[in-house]
Scaffold this active site. Sequence first.
Site, PDB file in Angstrom:
ATOM      1  N   ASP A  13       9.821 -16.376 -27.928  1.00  0.00           N
ATOM      2  CA  ASP A  13       8.622 -16.150 -27.126  1.00  0.00           C
ATOM      3  C   ASP A  13       8.340 -17.240 -26.111  1.00  0.00           C
ATOM      4  OD1 ASP A  13       7.934 -18.114 -29.042  1.00  0.00           O
ATOM      5  OD2 ASP A  13       5.812 -17.630 -28.793  1.00  0.00           O
ATOM      6  N   CYS A  34      19.012  20.082 -10.088  1.00  0.00           N
ATOM      7  CA  CYS A  34      20.197  19.231 -10.126  1.00  0.00           C
ATOM      8  C   CYS A  34      20.074  18.002  -9.233  1.00  0.00           C
ATOM      9  CB  CYS A  34      21.443  20.030  -9.750  1.00  0.00           C
ATOM     10  SG  CYS A  34      22.967  19.071  -9.858  1.00  0.00           S
ATOM     11  N   ASP A  67      13.366 -17.198 -33.592  1.00  0.00           N
ATOM     12  CA  ASP A  67      12.634 -18.439 -33.374  1.00  0.00           C
ATOM     13  C   ASP A  67      11.471 -18.472 -34.366  1.00  0.00           C
ATOM     14  OD1 ASP A  67      11.636 -20.797 -31.932  1.00  0.00           O
ATOM     15  OD2 ASP A  67      10.064 -19.421 -31.255  1.00  0.00           O
ATOM     16  N   ASP A  81      12.943 -20.822 -25.273  1.00  0.00           N
ATOM     17  CA  ASP A  81      13.814 -19.794 -25.851  1.00  0.00           C
ATOM     18  C   ASP A  81      14.596 -19.032 -24.782  1.00  0.00           C
ATOM     19  OD1 ASP A  81      12.910 -20.305 -28.483  1.00  0.00           O
ATOM     20  OD2 ASP A  81      11.140 -19.063 -28.134  1.00  0.00           O
TER      21      ASP A  81
END
Length: 848
Positions: A702, A75, A503, A706
Site C-alpha cells: 500500500d 460487429c 506487506d 512498496d
Amino acid sequence: MSAADILVVVAAVAALAGLGWFFFGPRQATAAVLTGGVVQRLDVAVKGGYRPEVIRVRQGVPVELTFDRQESGDCTSRVVFPDFRASAALPAHQRTTVRLDPDQAGEFGFACGMNMIHGTLLVEPAADGATSGRPHQAAAATEAAGATAGDAEEAERAVEIADLARRVLAGVALTLPVLYAVMAHDVFRAWAPAVLLNHWVQLALITPVMFYTGWPIHRTGWLALAHRSADMNSLITIGTAAAYGYSLLVTAAPGLLPAGVREVYFETTGVILTLIVLGRLIETRAKAGTGQAIRELLGLRPRTARVVRDGAETEIGVEQVVVGDELVIRPGEKIPVDAVVLSGSSAVDESMVTGEPMPAAKQAGDAVIGATVNTTGSLRVRAANVGADTLLAQIIAMVRQAQASRAPIQRLADAVSGYFVPAVIGVAIATFAVWFTVGPAPAFTMALVAAIAVLIIACPCALGLATPLSIQVGTGKGARAGILVRSAEALETANQLEVVVLDKTGTITTGRPALTDVRTAGRWDEDELLALVAAAESDSEHPLAAAIVAGARDRGLAIPAAAGFGSVTGQGVQATVAGHPVLVGSARLLATAGIGTSALDAAAAELSARGQTPVLAAIDGEPAGILAVADTVKEDSAAAIAALRRLGVEVIMLTGDNARTAAAIARQTGVSRVLAEVLPGQKANEVRRLQAGGRTVGMVGDGINDAPALAAADVGLAIGTGTDVAIEAADITLVSGSLAGVVTAISLSRATMRNIRQNLFFALAYNAIGIPVAGGILYPFFGVRLSPAIAAAAMALSSLSVVGNANRLRRYHPAPLPPPGSGLGAAAEPQVETPAGAEPAPLDPATA
C-alpha cells in the site's frame, strides 16, 4: 479419370493457389499525414472492414485515427487496440476519433469488438532510433464521453435486435411451407400440396428469404471478401449463394443440366439463412448481458447535486460541480462527487464501489466517494474530485482498459482465426473435387452439397468470441466486487500465482497504532490510570501518544487538563495531572527518575513478545502500570490468509519491522514464513529472489516503498486505501483495502480462465469434428452425409454455446471467508528470515 474429373481437379488446384494469394498476398500500407509536426492523422472507413486496413505511422509522434463508420450492426460497433489497452465505441454513421501514443516501433493489430474484423498499425522507428522502455503508452479514446457512448451502443443494439427479429419472422413464414412440402414428399413419402413442390413457387417464396432475411449476412460477407479477408458471414454467403444460384439455374434452364442433377435446394437456402439470423438474434441478446457491469457502473452516477452558493442551496447538474463547492447530502441521496465531510455524521453505503456490505460511518474530516449512498444523517461536504478524476470514473476507465486488452491465452485463438476462413474455403474446394472425382452418382450434386455443408458448419465466430467475452464479464464482475484489474494479462497471470507476498503495515495490519491493553500495578484502576496517562500524552505529537489519547476517548473517559508538560527525546513525557506527577515512556525514563520497574518487567516482556509496544507509567513517584500500543491486525486478515492457503497459495509476510514483532503478527494471522527487517530498497530484490526459484509471485502493498516490489512482481495488487504511487505501480487495485480482495481476485481469475478454456474447447472441438463430418469423412464407413440445413443449426449452436458459457460467469460469487475461530488461520511457528548483514532492529520499543 474422365476429362471432366481432370478439369475439376485442375480448377481446384488453381483455385487453391488463387485463394492463397488473395488472402495472404502483400497489402499496401497507407501512411498517416503529419499535421503541424505534432500529430499524425488519418481517416479510416468502417464498412465490412477497415479501409485502409494497414496504417503506417511514425514512432514517438501522437496519432489520431478518425473512424468513419458507414454501417450499423454489432460487429463493428467497437474498435479495440489490445496492445495499447484502448477501445472506443463507434456509433453507426458517425465519425469517432481514437488517439494513440506509439512509443515503440513494431506491428500492432487492432480489431472489432467481436475480434472478426482486423487491421494493422505499422509503427516505423523514429529517425534517431530511440525507443521507450515501455511497450506503448495507454491510449485515450474519444467515446462521446462515457455514458453517451454506452447509450449509443445500447440504442444501436436495440435497433439491430428489432431488425433481426423482423427478418427472422419473415424467414420462418416463407421457409416453413417449402420445408414442410419437401420433407413430407421426399423424406416421409406423405402427401404435400403440389403447388408447394413447384420449383417456381419455391423460388418465389425463398427469394425474399435469400435477399431480405439473409441481407445482414450477405452484406457483411461480401464486404469482408472485398477487403481481402473473410469471416463466418463470408462462408455462409458463398454457401447459400451456391445453393440458391444452382437451384435458380435448375428452375430457369433445366435443359442445361443432365437429368440426374436437377435437384433444387431452395428449402436448404431458406433454412440455413433463417437459422443463422435466428442464431445471431439470440447471440446479440445474450452478448448484451456481457457488458452489464459497465452499464451498471455508469448507472450509479447521480445526475444532480445540491450545491451551496451565495448562502443558498441550488440544484445543478453533477457535471457543473467544481472542486471546492460545498454540497448538501440528505438521507437516502447519492453523493454526487468525491468529497470531504465538513459537518454532520452518517453511515454511507459504499458497497457498490468497494464491495463491502456494511455501511461506513462518516464524520467531519472523512472522505466520501461519489455515487455512494448516504443512508441515515445529513452531511455537508466539500467537493474534492469531479468529472474524470472521481473514483467511479477511474474505475470505469480501468474496466474499459482491461476489457480492451488481450490475454496471452487469446494468442492461440488469434493465430488460428487468421488462417481459419481461408483454410475452410480451401477445404470446401478440395471436398468438391474429391466428391466429384471419386464420389457416387450424381457426383455433381453430392459434391456441391458436401462443399456447401463445409462452408456452412465452420464457425470462426465462436473462436473469436471465446476469450473477449469471458474477459469482459470477468473484469466487470471484479469491478462490482471492488477488484479493479488493469489488464487481461494480469487477470490471466493471477490464475497462476503460487506465492503471495504481503506487506505488513497497512496491508495485514491497519497501519495505525491503537491502544490494545491497560495493566495496572498500583492503587489506580484501569480507567483512572488511562485518564491520567492520556492527559499527560495529550500535548505530545508522537503516534503512540495519539493512540493512547484516542483509546481513552473511545472508552468515553474524561481527560483532565495537564500542566508542566515536558518531553524527553527518545524516552517519553512528563506532566502534572490533577496534582499528580505523571511519567510516561520507557523503562529508562523511569529509571532516570529513580523509579524501579521490576514490578512491570514481566508484563512488558509478555507484551513485547506479542509484538506490542509497552509504554510504562509512574504516578506520584511509583510504578502505576503499563499500556500497550500496537498496529492492530485487520479483522479479516487471518481469515483471508487461511483462504489463500486453502487455494494452494503460499503466503509470505514482507516487512521492515523487527523479527520479534513480525513473528508475533505472523502467529496471529497464520503466516508460516516471514521476511523481516527488509529495507524498502530491498523489497523488490526479495520478490525477484522468489521469482528466481521459478515461482509465480504476487505482491500486495500500500505504500510508496512498496511500489518497486509491486512493479517487479508477476502481479502487483495495491490496497486501494494506500498511496497513489503504489496503485499506479500495481496490476490490480483492491478498492476496499481488505485482504479478502486478494482471495476474490485469485478465485475470480481462476473462474475466468476456466471459462475461457471451456470456450476454446467448445470452439476448437466443434470445428475439428464438424468440418470433417460435413466434408463426408464418415460416408465411406457408415454412409453418413451431413445436410447443409443441419450444418447451419450446428453452426448457430456453436456460437450460442460460447456466448452462453461466458454469461455463466455473471453468476460467479466469491466464497465467504472462514468465520473467526474456525481454526483455519492456525499455522505452525513461523519461519522468520532476515537479509544477510541486516542491522538488528532495536528491541526496546519505547526507544525504537
